[in-house]
Design a protein around this motif. Structure first.
Motif, PDB file in Angstrom:
ATOM      1  N   LEU A 113      36.641  33.837  22.129  1.00 18.39           N
ATOM      2  CA  LEU A 113      36.675  34.417  23.136  1.00 18.39           C
ATOM      3  C   LEU A 113      38.007  35.360  23.373  1.00 18.39           C
ATOM      4  O   LEU A 113      39.115  34.981  22.847  1.00 18.39           O
ATOM      5  CB  LEU A 113      36.960  33.450  24.544  1.00 18.39           C
ATOM      6  CG  LEU A 113      35.595  32.896  24.830  1.00 18.39           C
ATOM      7  CD1 LEU A 113      35.892  31.768  25.696  1.00 18.39           C
ATOM      8  CD2 LEU A 113      34.573  33.702  25.336  1.00 18.39           C
ATOM      9  N   PRO A 114      38.284  36.504  23.959  1.00 19.22           N
ATOM     10  CA  PRO A 114      39.473  37.340  24.283  1.00 19.22           C
ATOM     11  C   PRO A 114      40.176  36.799  25.228  1.00 19.22           C
ATOM     12  O   PRO A 114      39.621  36.075  26.231  1.00 19.22           O
ATOM     13  CB  PRO A 114      38.726  38.843  24.608  1.00 19.22           C
ATOM     14  CG  PRO A 114      37.499  38.433  25.235  1.00 19.22           C
ATOM     15  CD  PRO A 114      36.797  37.248  24.412  1.00 19.22           C
ATOM     16  N   GLY A 115      41.331  37.201  25.378  1.00 20.82           N
ATOM     17  CA  GLY A 115      42.321  36.871  26.369  1.00 20.82           C
ATOM     18  C   GLY A 115      41.827  37.436  27.776  1.00 20.82           C
ATOM     19  O   GLY A 115      41.089  38.387  27.854  1.00 20.82           O
ATOM     20  N   GLN A 116      42.202  36.879  28.842  1.00 19.12           N
ATOM     21  CA  GLN A 116      42.005  37.129  30.242  1.00 19.12           C
ATOM     22  C   GLN A 116      43.211  37.130  31.155  1.00 19.12           C
ATOM     23  O   GLN A 116      43.879  36.499  30.702  1.00 19.12           O
ATOM     24  CB  GLN A 116      40.851  36.543  30.769  1.00 19.12           C
ATOM     25  CG  GLN A 116      39.492  36.768  30.038  1.00 19.12           C
ATOM     26  CD  GLN A 116      38.422  36.131  30.830  1.00 19.12           C
ATOM     27  OE1 GLN A 116      37.886  35.114  30.364  1.00 19.12           O
ATOM     28  NE2 GLN A 116      38.006  36.497  32.017  1.00 19.12           N
ATOM     29  N   VAL A 117      43.246  37.932  32.161  1.00 17.86           N
ATOM     30  CA  VAL A 117      44.094  37.908  32.896  1.00 17.86           C
ATOM     31  C   VAL A 117      43.738  37.858  34.514  1.00 17.86           C
ATOM     32  O   VAL A 117      42.718  38.304  34.913  1.00 17.86           O
ATOM     33  CB  VAL A 117      45.014  39.103  32.980  1.00 17.86           C
ATOM     34  CG1 VAL A 117      46.078  39.478  34.063  1.00 17.86           C
ATOM     35  CG2 VAL A 117      45.576  39.807  31.757  1.00 17.86           C
ATOM     36  N   PHE A 118      44.520  36.705  35.121  1.00 19.16           N
ATOM     37  CA  PHE A 118      43.743  36.341  36.617  1.00 19.16           C
ATOM     38  C   PHE A 118      44.907  36.654  37.603  1.00 19.16           C
ATOM     39  O   PHE A 118      46.361  36.586  36.972  1.00 19.16           O
ATOM     40  CB  PHE A 118      43.495  34.972  36.553  1.00 19.16           C
ATOM     41  CG  PHE A 118      42.388  34.648  35.572  1.00 19.16           C
ATOM     42  CD1 PHE A 118      40.965  34.832  36.024  1.00 19.16           C
ATOM     43  CD2 PHE A 118      42.599  34.539  34.187  1.00 19.16           C
ATOM     44  CE1 PHE A 118      39.901  34.512  35.242  1.00 19.16           C
ATOM     45  CE2 PHE A 118      41.396  34.199  33.439  1.00 19.16           C
ATOM     46  CZ  PHE A 118      40.166  34.424  34.016  1.00 19.16           C
ATOM     47  N   GLN A 119      44.554  36.676  38.911  1.00 11.07           N
ATOM     48  CA  GLN A 119      45.715  36.962  39.775  1.00 11.07           C
ATOM     49  C   GLN A 119      45.330  36.205  41.095  1.00 11.07           C
ATOM     50  O   GLN A 119      43.942  35.794  41.207  1.00 11.07           O
ATOM     51  CB  GLN A 119      45.746  38.404  40.188  1.00 11.07           C
ATOM     52  CG  GLN A 119      46.082  39.152  39.214  1.00 11.07           C
ATOM     53  CD  GLN A 119      46.439  40.803  39.479  1.00 11.07           C
ATOM     54  OE1 GLN A 119      46.351  41.034  40.678  1.00 11.07           O
ATOM     55  NE2 GLN A 119      46.366  41.720  38.554  1.00 11.07           N
ATOM     56  N   ARG A 120      46.014  35.865  42.038  1.00  6.13           N
ATOM     57  CA  ARG A 120      45.905  35.267  43.129  1.00  6.13           C
ATOM     58  C   ARG A 120      45.030  36.206  44.151  1.00  6.13           C
ATOM     59  O   ARG A 120      45.172  37.414  44.019  1.00  6.13           O
ATOM     60  CB  ARG A 120      47.182  34.874  44.103  1.00  6.13           C
ATOM     61  CG  ARG A 120      48.182  34.012  43.214  1.00  6.13           C
ATOM     62  CD  ARG A 120      47.528  32.733  43.384  1.00  6.13           C
ATOM     63  NE  ARG A 120      48.799  31.598  42.996  1.00  6.13           N
ATOM     64  CZ  ARG A 120      48.465  30.301  43.024  1.00  6.13           C
ATOM     65  NH1 ARG A 120      47.144  29.728  43.197  1.00  6.13           N
ATOM     66  NH2 ARG A 120      49.351  29.343  42.728  1.00  6.13           N
ATOM     67  N   PRO A 121      43.956  35.615  44.680  1.00  5.90           N
ATOM     68  CA  PRO A 121      43.291  36.374  45.564  1.00  5.90           C
ATOM     69  C   PRO A 121      44.088  36.893  46.975  1.00  5.90           C
ATOM     70  O   PRO A 121      44.710  36.198  47.351  1.00  5.90           O
ATOM     71  CB  PRO A 121      41.886  35.762  46.011  1.00  5.90           C
ATOM     72  CG  PRO A 121      42.509  34.219  45.811  1.00  5.90           C
ATOM     73  CD  PRO A 121      43.381  34.432  44.911  1.00  5.90           C
ATOM     74  N   TYR A 122      43.611  38.138  47.477  1.00 10.71           N
ATOM     75  CA  TYR A 122      44.193  38.501  48.678  1.00 10.71           C
ATOM     76  C   TYR A 122      43.248  39.238  49.561  1.00 10.71           C
ATOM     77  O   TYR A 122      42.551  39.852  48.958  1.00 10.71           O
ATOM     78  CB  TYR A 122      45.431  39.643  48.390  1.00 10.71           C
ATOM     79  CG  TYR A 122      46.124  40.056  49.923  1.00 10.71           C
ATOM     80  CD1 TYR A 122      46.915  38.867  50.502  1.00 10.71           C
ATOM     81  CD2 TYR A 122      45.428  40.998  50.637  1.00 10.71           C
ATOM     82  CE1 TYR A 122      47.590  39.444  51.522  1.00 10.71           C
ATOM     83  CE2 TYR A 122      45.997  41.144  51.715  1.00 10.71           C
ATOM     84  CZ  TYR A 122      47.094  40.277  52.209  1.00 10.71           C
ATOM     85  OH  TYR A 122      47.712  40.699  53.516  1.00 10.71           O
ATOM     86  N   PRO A 123      42.827  38.507  50.731  1.00  8.50           N
ATOM     87  CA  PRO A 123      43.421  37.341  51.293  1.00  8.50           C
ATOM     88  C   PRO A 123      43.270  36.088  50.613  1.00  8.50           C
ATOM     89  O   PRO A 123      42.235  36.085  49.725  1.00  8.50           O
ATOM     90  CB  PRO A 123      42.913  37.400  52.723  1.00  8.50           C
ATOM     91  CG  PRO A 123      41.591  38.012  52.504  1.00  8.50           C
ATOM     92  CD  PRO A 123      41.944  38.949  51.588  1.00  8.50           C
TER      93      PRO A 123
END
Length: 244
Positions: A113-123
């Motif tokens: 699997l490739p790397g992935q980037v995640f962020q906090r959802p807003y709102p």
């Protein structure tokens, strides 16, 4: 006579508490995939190009970390590895490594699997939100949000509104929609982007094509018998929409 005071202050300075480790508890979404899709690109291809997982739901208190794809949840045990780095053991069926980098949560690449980037959802996601719904609502808002004008089809000249929660207005009798993000609906569509349109509990699958600010919705023709898994192909155009 000032030496004891200076020594005392030095001792107090030495008792300063070490920084608390970062708490990554909560939901993190694949915002990169959402941003790419929002440019008006084909949905399934864009999601596939930006990694398998769409959302992480993490609870450091219970040491649990669940990764949601378009069709399943991989449950895992969260294990600290180093400051800002964690390992997720999926009950013996593989593992992932997570790293906190600023405001992003990185899922490091592995062999399959490739790397992935995640962020906090807003709102922020509401407490108790069902798995996958936070990503889906953020995608709905970015990919389908705003007003669309009907250029061709029933109600031409009217306005269609797709809401983040899956509600819909202005498109025939339908008041609900759901984008296919993968799994069985993607297989049945033979790689075509599909969405569900319905009113109440009654509805159908449709094939759609996204070109920038235009959205073409066509009939999905089923070539299978009633007792077989549906196999859909594009039929006549029903609507052509333009984002305003």
């Amino acid at each position: 006579m000032f030496k004891p005071l200076l020594i005392g202050l030095a001792l107090l300075g030495g008792c300063t508490q070490a920084p608390q480790p970062a708490d990554i508890s909560g939901i993190w979404i694949n915002q990169t995939a959402i941003d790419a899709a929002a440019q008006g690109r084909p949905l399934l291809k864009t999601l596939s190009a930006n990694g398998r997982n769409l959302e992480w739901d993490i609870d450091t208190r219970t040491a649990r970390a669940n990764a949601s794809s378009a069709f399943e949840v991989d449950e895992g045990q969260l294990l600290p590895k180093a400051p800002g780095v964690w390992t997720v053991d999926h009950n013996g069926y593989g593992s992932d490594e997570l790293q906190l980098k600023g405001q992003q949560l990185l899922q490091l690449p592995r062999k399959d699997l490739p790397g992935q980037v995640f962020q906090r959802p807003y709102p922020p996601a509401a407490e108790g939100t069902q798995w996958g719904n936070t990503f889906r609502q953020a995608l709905n808002s970015a990919y389908m949000g705003g007003q669309w004008k009907i250029l061709e089809g029933q109600g031409a000249g009217g306005t269609v509104v797709f809401n983040a929660d899956g509600n819909l207005s202005g498109l025939g009798k339908s008041d609900r929609y759901e984008l296919c993000l993968g799994g069985d609906c993607a297989t049945q569509g033979a790689g075509n982007d599909t969405l569900y349109l319905g009113k109440g509990d009654v509805g159908d699958s449709w094939i759609f094509v996204r070109y920038g600010n235009t959205l073409e919705i066509v009939q999905a023709i089923n070539h299978s018998r009633p007792d077989e898994v549906p196999q859909l192909s594009p039929g006549p155009r029903q609507w052509l929409l333009e984002k305003q």
